[in-house]
Each structure stands twice: as structure tokens, then as C-alpha cells.
Write an enzyme that holds these catalytic residues in place. Structure first.
Site, short mmCIF file in Angstrom:
data_model
loop_
_atom_site.label_atom_id
_atom_site.label_comp_id
_atom_site.label_asym_id
_atom_site.label_seq_id
_atom_site.Cartn_x
_atom_site.Cartn_y
_atom_site.Cartn_z
N LYS A 12 0.86 -1.19 0.00
CA LYS A 12 0.00 0.00 0.00
C LYS A 12 0.90 1.23 0.00
O LYS A 12 1.75 1.41 0.88
CB LYS A 12 -0.91 0.01 1.22
CG LYS A 12 -2.00 1.08 1.17
CD LYS A 12 -3.08 0.74 0.17
CE LYS A 12 -4.09 -0.24 0.77
NZ LYS A 12 -5.23 -0.49 -0.14
N THR A 57 -3.03 -5.66 0.90
CA THR A 57 -2.46 -4.32 1.02
C THR A 57 -3.22 -3.51 2.06
O THR A 57 -2.65 -2.62 2.69
CB THR A 57 -2.47 -3.59 -0.33
OG1 THR A 57 -3.82 -3.38 -0.76
CG2 THR A 57 -1.70 -4.37 -1.38
N HIS A 259 19.44 28.12 -12.91
CA HIS A 259 20.19 29.14 -13.63
C HIS A 259 19.65 30.54 -13.37
O HIS A 259 18.43 30.78 -13.41
CB HIS A 259 20.13 28.87 -15.14
CG HIS A 259 20.77 27.58 -15.54
ND1 HIS A 259 22.10 27.31 -15.31
CD2 HIS A 259 20.26 26.48 -16.15
CE1 HIS A 259 22.38 26.10 -15.78
NE2 HIS A 259 21.28 25.58 -16.28
#
Length: 310
Positions: A12, A57, A259
Site C-alpha cells: 500500500k 495491502t 540558472h
């Protein structure tokens, strides 16, 4: 059979676990995003749909929340170690567990200088603001014998407004970049580092202190390095961590170069020199992406190269 099953895992993902600990009127927050991945004897569930060896899960999700209550969250690493050990040691069909955690930091909101109070309050100890510097990371992997504990961070944005140059590089007919002897150096760091603790027979690191100290050394190296390239700065940051933290053997960085281009304002009759306080254009795309792994001498790399790239 024309095909065979390769690597597989399940679990999960992104369980949002928030734990509030109360020490009297003072509250503490641990805010985690936890993903569980399990692997083991799972061929039958793929080949013929048999779920006999499959832990749902949903159970892994519930375990994440139950363990936060039962054991608390001392640190992301310690919490992940508890979970990984449980999934492997309690289920014969599960041979390997990987717990990946993002931690979102909060800091307490200070009261006003006027020491004002709202009705019924003596002192505010339960109000927080989300910290915006970085997201803390942890990944714990356990195979029934050894742990691998990775810690790290992402989205830690830093800038040096001077003490950075870039010149002497290869130039060809496609090169337009001008050499710069006083530039802005800015990046948003993503990094993982690997601890050399692997089992209970070793002394376990103090996870909270280890994280704060590693981050401190990264930032100190960024400040104190006169940079001729972002590559040089990354190496200095990694070396500072390795040399000062004996529990860390490997660190990997991914650093997009944020930059900042100094504008040519001569058309407006304006000089725009760095020494006079220049104006820059901040470009977010495209960007240079600099990545590097720094290792303790004699150690082998284990952090996958694709864990930090963007």
C-alpha cells in the site's frame, strides 16, 4: 510456458500517518507519507491467482497506523525499521520489505511580543506552521537478516549570490554561454545517504541527530566552498558528511542548476555588473542536472543511481 515471472513487489503506497504526542499541554507532530513494498513467495498469486501467500495491502495500511500508536514515531527510520521487521518476521511468505517514508516538518508558532492570550489560554503550545525548507526522506529495507537504512531529503533550495565562477569549459560552434567570474549558484538538492548500521548487533545511530548533523554539514559545505563548478560543490558537501559522520558510508546527490542569467541592459543605457548589484533572469527550464555519489574509501556503492534523478 512462454513467459516467466520476474521481479515483483506489492503493498500500500502513500499512507498519510500523522501522530500527535502530548507532553502535558505541549504537543509534538510527526507527519509521514509511508509506502510499503513486499516481495517473497508470490509466484502463485501471479500464475494462478492463489492468494494463500498474499498479505492484503489493506492490512499493510492498517499496520502502518497501528504501529504509529503502539510504538510511537521516534524517528522515520526507527518507525520504518519496526514495520519492515514485522512484515518479514511475522509472515513466512514475505522475504523482503521496503518501507519508504517522506516526512513533512512542522514548527511551533511563537506567541506575539505583546504576550497576548485568547480566552482560556495560558500559553499556546499546540499551534504549528508547516516548515518549507525540505522534505525529509527515509527508506528501510529488510530481508530477514540485514537492514539497509537510507536517509535523505529533497527540495532543499539553496543559493550563493557570489563566490561562484564558471569558465574554462569546452567551446564549439554551438556554444553561446559566456564565461562568468562572479555568478549566482543556486540548486534544489535531492540526496540520499546510506548508514552502515545493518543489524541489532551493531550500535544503532541516533537517527534524529544523524539527520540534523548531515543536513548541517551539507549546508556548511555549500556556504564555505568557493565554487568553480556545481560538481565541485557537490563533492565538497558529500565529503563533509562522510568525514564528519562515521555512521554514513555513502551519499548521492541530484542537483538541478537553478540558472540565473545576468541581463544585458545596455540597450537601455544601463550597466548590469555583478559587483554593482545586478539584475538576473531566473530560468526554471531547461536546467543543468548534476548528479554524483561520494563514498567512504573502501566502500562499495549501493544507492541506486535512479533514486535521486529528476
Amino acid at each position: 510456458m512462454p513467459t516467466i515471472l520476474g521481479q515483483n513487489q506489492y503493498g500500500k503506497a502513500e499512507n498519510r500517518v500523522v501522530k500527535i504526542t502530548r507532553h502535558g499541554d505541549t504537543h509534538h507532530i510527526k507527519d509521514l507519507n509511508v509506502s510499503v513494498a513486499l516481495s517473497g513467495d508470490l509466484d502463485d498469486v501471479h500464475y494462478n491467482g492463489s492468494n494463500a501467500n498474499c498479505l492484503p495491502t489493506d492490512t499493510t495500511k492498517n499496520t502502518c497506523f497501528a504501529f504509529a500508536k503502539e510504538y510511537g514515531i521516534e524517528s522515520a527510520e526507527q518507525y520504518g525499521i519496526h514495520l519492515a521487521r514485522h512484515f518479514v518476521d511475522s509472515r513466512p511468505s514475505i522475504h523482503r520489505a521496503r518501507i519508504r517514508i517522506e516526512e513533512y516538518a512542522w514548527e511551533r508558532i511563537a506567541g506575539s511580543d505583546g504576550n497576548s492570550r485568547f480566552i482560556g489560554a495560558d500559553e499556546v503550545k499546540h499551534s504549528f506552521v508547516r516548515k518549507g525548507q525540505e522534505t525529509r526522506l527515509a527508506q528501510i529495507t529488510y530481508d530477514g537478516e540485514k537492514f539497509e537504512v537510507l536517509s535523505g531529503l529533497k527540495d532543499l533550495t539553496v543559493m550563493n549570490s557570489t563566490n561562484s565562477e564558471f569558465w574554462g569549459y569546452i567551446k564549439d560552434k554551438y556554444t553561446t554561454l559566456r564565461e562568468d567570474y562572479d555568478r549566482i549558484l543556486a540548486t534544489s538538492l535531492s540526496t540520499w545517504w546510506r548508514h552502515n548500521w545493518t543489524c541489532d548487533e551493531q550500535r544503532m545511530p541516533q537517527w534524529e541527530k544523524s539527520y540534523e548533523q548531515a543536513k548541517k554539514h551539507i549546508l556548511h559545505a555549500f556556504v564555505e566552498t568557493y565554487s568553480l563548478s556545481l560538481q565541485q560543490t557537490l563533492y565538497q558537501m558529500g565529503s563533509r558528511v562522510i568525514n564528519n559522520r562515521s555512521e554514513i558510508d555513502e551519499i548521492r546527490f541530484s542537483a538541478p542548476n537553478k540558472h540565473h542569467f545576468r541581463l544585458d541592459l545596455s540597450a537601455f543605457g544601463l550597466e548590469n555588473e555583478a559587483k554593482d548589484g545586478a539584475v538576473y533572469y531566473a530560468a526554471d527550464r531547461p536546467y543543468g542536472l548534476i548528479e554524483a555519489t561520494i563514498l567512504r574509501d573502501g566502500c562499495e556503492p549501493h544507492i541506486p543511481v535512479d533514486m535521486t534523478n529528476l
